[in-house]
Write a protein that holds these residues in place. Structure first.
Motif, PDB file in Angstrom:
ATOM      1  N   ILE A 159       0.811  -1.223   0.000  1.00 54.47           N
ATOM      2  CA  ILE A 159       0.000   0.000   0.000  1.00 54.47           C
ATOM      3  C   ILE A 159       0.838   1.264   0.000  1.00 54.47           C
ATOM      4  O   ILE A 159       0.386   2.309   0.455  1.00 54.47           O
ATOM      5  CB  ILE A 159      -0.965   0.007   1.196  1.00 54.47           C
ATOM      6  CG1 ILE A 159      -0.206  -0.150   2.512  1.00 54.47           C
ATOM      7  CG2 ILE A 159      -2.022  -1.072   1.027  1.00 54.47           C
ATOM      8  CD1 ILE A 159      -1.062   0.075   3.733  1.00 54.47           C
ATOM      9  N   ALA A 160       2.045   1.204  -0.544  1.00 61.31           N
ATOM     10  CA  ALA A 160       2.887   2.402  -0.569  1.00 61.31           C
ATOM     11  C   ALA A 160       2.180   3.543  -1.294  1.00 61.31           C
ATOM     12  O   ALA A 160       2.304   4.710  -0.914  1.00 61.31           O
ATOM     13  CB  ALA A 160       4.216   2.092  -1.247  1.00 61.31           C
ATOM     14  N   ASP A 161       1.421   3.218  -2.333  1.00 67.17           N
ATOM     15  CA  ASP A 161       0.637   4.196  -3.087  1.00 67.17           C
ATOM     16  C   ASP A 161      -0.770   3.616  -3.219  1.00 67.17           C
ATOM     17  O   ASP A 161      -0.969   2.624  -3.911  1.00 67.17           O
ATOM     18  CB  ASP A 161       1.282   4.414  -4.456  1.00 67.17           C
ATOM     19  CG  ASP A 161       0.504   5.359  -5.352  1.00 67.17           C
ATOM     20  OD1 ASP A 161      -0.710   5.561  -5.128  1.00 67.17           O
ATOM     21  OD2 ASP A 161       1.106   5.883  -6.298  1.00 67.17           O
ATOM     22  N   ASP A 162      -1.747   4.230  -2.542  1.00 71.85           N
ATOM     23  CA  ASP A 162      -3.108   3.687  -2.510  1.00 71.85           C
ATOM     24  C   ASP A 162      -3.684   3.449  -3.903  1.00 71.85           C
ATOM     25  O   ASP A 162      -4.256   2.407  -4.181  1.00 71.85           O
ATOM     26  CB  ASP A 162      -4.047   4.620  -1.749  1.00 71.85           C
ATOM     27  CG  ASP A 162      -3.718   4.715  -0.270  1.00 71.85           C
ATOM     28  OD1 ASP A 162      -2.931   3.878   0.213  1.00 71.85           O
ATOM     29  OD2 ASP A 162      -4.256   5.612   0.386  1.00 71.85           O
ATOM     30  N   ARG A 163      -3.566   4.428  -4.770  1.00 69.81           N
ATOM     31  CA  ARG A 163      -4.142   4.315  -6.116  1.00 69.81           C
ATOM     32  C   ARG A 163      -3.441   3.210  -6.917  1.00 69.81           C
ATOM     33  O   ARG A 163      -4.089   2.396  -7.559  1.00 69.81           O
ATOM     34  CB  ARG A 163      -4.057   5.639  -6.847  1.00 69.81           C
ATOM     35  CG  ARG A 163      -4.545   5.517  -8.297  1.00 69.81           C
ATOM     36  CD  ARG A 163      -4.715   6.838  -8.938  1.00 69.81           C
ATOM     37  NE  ARG A 163      -6.081   7.238  -8.650  1.00 69.81           N
ATOM     38  CZ  ARG A 163      -6.582   8.431  -8.859  1.00 69.81           C
ATOM     39  NH1 ARG A 163      -5.819   9.380  -9.335  1.00 69.81           N
ATOM     40  NH2 ARG A 163      -7.830   8.702  -8.594  1.00 69.81           N
ATOM     41  N   ALA A 164      -2.121   3.165  -6.877  1.00 66.68           N
ATOM     42  CA  ALA A 164      -1.376   2.137  -7.601  1.00 66.68           C
ATOM     43  C   ALA A 164      -1.710   0.745  -7.060  1.00 66.68           C
ATOM     44  O   ALA A 164      -1.859  -0.210  -7.831  1.00 66.68           O
ATOM     45  CB  ALA A 164       0.121   2.403  -7.511  1.00 66.68           C
ATOM     46  N   ALA A 165      -1.845   0.632  -5.747  1.00 64.29           N
ATOM     47  CA  ALA A 165      -2.194  -0.662  -5.146  1.00 64.29           C
ATOM     48  C   ALA A 165      -3.557  -1.142  -5.650  1.00 64.29           C
ATOM     49  O   ALA A 165      -3.729  -2.317  -5.978  1.00 64.29           O
ATOM     50  CB  ALA A 165      -2.208  -0.546  -3.620  1.00 64.29           C
TER      51      ALA A 165
END
Length: 150
Positions: free
Chosen positions: A71-77
């Motif tokens: 979940i380092a980047d919510d959108r990318a995840a």
């Protein structure tokens, strides 16, 4: 059906997904691991309906599989998870797992089961595994096979 072999075969099939460039390769387990490296797929709990045909000729299993992404980047995840949960495409777990069904008239999972089908996605949410939070979901896989084999 020997469930440990079935679970390993499902993980082997899931391992064939192709994630977008720049995303780590999907780590797959045929068991619930103590620690995960995201993105991760593993087989989890299952239910067995025995004796769907006379003389232990058929059992029906519903296997729940888990997929977790970092979940380092919510959108990318969410984009990665959505690709893994898609009904088709290079990253589709459904497509990868169902490719292990074999050709018409052949047994699934290299002879371990009669057939299988990825039925649904459920539980799209945040999960905690060994103290770390992940975005994830579950896939329900229906597997049918001989009840009298081990």
């Amino acid at each position: 059906m020997l469930m440990s072999a079935v679970r390993d075969a499902i993980a082997d099939a899931a391992r064939t997904v192709a994630l977008p460039e720049g995303v780590a390769k999907l780590t797959c387990y045929g068991y619930v691991p103590g620690a995960v490296t995201a993105p991760c797929f593993f087989t989890a709990d299952y239910t067995v309906d025995f004796d769907k045909a006379m003389r232990r000729a058929l059992d029906e299993v519903e296997l729940t599989c888990q997929v977790l992404v970092g979940i380092a980047d919510d959108r990318a995840a969410q984009r990665i998870l959505d690709a893994l949960l898609a009904g088709s495409g290079p990253a589709s777990l459904k497509q990868a797992i169902e490719s292990a069904r074999g050709a018409p008239g052949e047994y699934a999972l290299g002879g371990l089961a009669h057939d299988l089908h990825v039925m649904r996605v459920q539980g799209y949410r945040w999960y905690e595994h060994q103290g770390t939070s992940y975005l994830g979901a579950q896939l329900a896989v229906k597997i049918i096979g001989e009840g009298n084999s081990s």
